[in-house]
Scaffold this active site. Structure first.
Site, PDB file in Angstrom:
ATOM      1  N   PRO A 125       0.826  -1.132  -0.008  1.00  0.00           N
ATOM      2  CA  PRO A 125      -0.053  -0.265   0.022  1.00  0.00           C
ATOM      3  C   PRO A 125       0.757   1.303   0.062  1.00  0.00           C
ATOM      4  O   PRO A 125       1.810   1.501   0.849  1.00  0.00           O
ATOM      5  CB  PRO A 125      -0.787  -0.061   1.246  1.00  0.00           C
ATOM      6  CG  PRO A 125      -0.720  -1.472   1.826  1.00  0.00           C
ATOM      7  CD  PRO A 125       0.621  -2.085   1.279  1.00  0.00           C
ATOM      8  N   GLU A 126       0.530   2.250  -0.774  1.00  0.00           N
ATOM      9  CA  GLU A 126       1.146   3.647  -0.925  1.00  0.00           C
ATOM     10  C   GLU A 126       0.295   4.680  -0.245  1.00  0.00           C
ATOM     11  O   GLU A 126      -0.898   4.379   0.519  1.00  0.00           O
ATOM     12  CB  GLU A 126       1.370   3.884  -2.134  1.00  0.00           C
ATOM     13  CG  GLU A 126       2.548   3.046  -2.697  1.00  0.00           C
ATOM     14  CD  GLU A 126       3.268   3.559  -4.070  1.00  0.00           C
ATOM     15  OE1 GLU A 126       3.449   4.976  -4.023  1.00  0.00           O
ATOM     16  OE2 GLU A 126       3.831   2.720  -5.072  1.00  0.00           O
TER      17      GLU A 126
END
Ligand SMILES: [Zn+2]
Length: 297
Positions: A2-3
């Protein structure tokens, strides 16, 4: 992994349930994730009220009513699931779909709000690279995880002048400099590729080559700063719209797959109007870089 926009979307999805709620109890189902849980993890959280839910880089920060902050990281595959009396949902959507296998539910927060409505917030993480640690409220910025972090890419503080200062002495490729968490915090592989495409700058160029040692900023640092902020803001906005859908139905929207301009688009036509180039993939520092050699110089 996840960013930042995904973590921010998770934060926004959790905050209506968590902020102001009291933690009735915590079920900790393992001794560790990436790191061991702190001693007395569940006991310290039980009975505490959640004052606010914040974020720094890719860390979720659960501020409690005592001098204690719960620092959470999603790792590679972590997600939170909210189960309320009527329905359940997973806030945020991810490039790789999140697990719903209850075998990987490692932590369950039992919450109640002022009107004694109850909810469960469940942390699920099949690969267990996520973690939860404590920090002190008054010394949070000096916590080992947070102290070396650079500026957030979400606010106006990241402007052309700051980027000029950060990059002017850097000999590394532009992409590597932008991934350096000591300079800009929370910017990851996907959104660096996207921001460089938006700015029309090559990921291969020497970072210092877009900056000036004599002037406070250059047109290119101004453009890149704006491109980074807009790329992140657009992704967070897309996450917000996916969130509304998630609340109604537990679907797999995967909006990120559809909204990339260059990332994961090797061999496909560049989406910049009038460009006519083809997206290429190269490897830099062991990571895939996607870019258009025709319009990114
Ligand atoms: Zn192009």
């Amino acid at each position: 992994m996840p960013e930042l926009p995904e973590v921010e979307t998770v934060r926004r999805g959790l905050s209506p349930v968590m902020e102001g709620a009291t933690i009735v109890s915590v079920e900790q189902r393992r001794a560790d994730l990436r790191f061991p849980f702190p001693d007395g993890f569940a006991e310290k959280l039980a009975g505490r009220r959640i004052m606010s839910l914040g974020r720094r880089a890719k860390y979720l920060l659960v501020h409690l009513d005592i001098d204690l902050v719960l620092i959470c990281h999603l790792g590679m595959s972590g997600s939170f699931r909210v189960e309320e009396a009527d329905a359940g949902h997973v806030p945020g959507s991810f490039h790789h779909e999140r697990s719903k296998d209850t075998l990987h539910d490692h932590v369950v927060f039992h919450l109640k709000d002022d009107r004694t409505r109850s909810a469960r917030v469940i942390f699920n993480d099949p690969r267990r690279f996520g973690f939860m640690l404590f920090g002190g409220r008054d010394c949070l910025e000096s916590h080992p995880l947070l102290s070396g972090l650079g500026i957030e890419p979400t606010g106006n503080a990241l402007d052309g002048a700051l980027l000029n200062t950060l990059l002017r002495e850097r000999r590394a490729p532009l992409k590597a400099a932008l991934l350096d968490q000591r300079l800009i915090a929370g910017l990851g592989n996907i959104y660096v590729c996207e921001a460089l495409w938006r700015a029309g700058l090559s990921p291969r160029r020497r970072a210092g080559s877009i900056a000036s040692t004599r002037r406070p900023s250059t047109p290119r640092t101004e453009l890149l700063a704006r491109s980074i902020r807009e790329t992140i803001a657009d992704a967070i906005a897309a996450g917000g719209s996916s969130l509304r859908d998630y609340v109604q139905a537990d679907g797999s929207l995967g909006y990120f797959q559809h909204s990339f301009s260059v990332y994961d688009r090797e061999g496909q036509p560049c989406r910049k109007s009038g460009c006519g180039g083809t997206v290429e993939r190269i490897v830099q520092s062991g990571r895939s870089t996607f870019y258009c050699p025709a319009c990114q110089r």
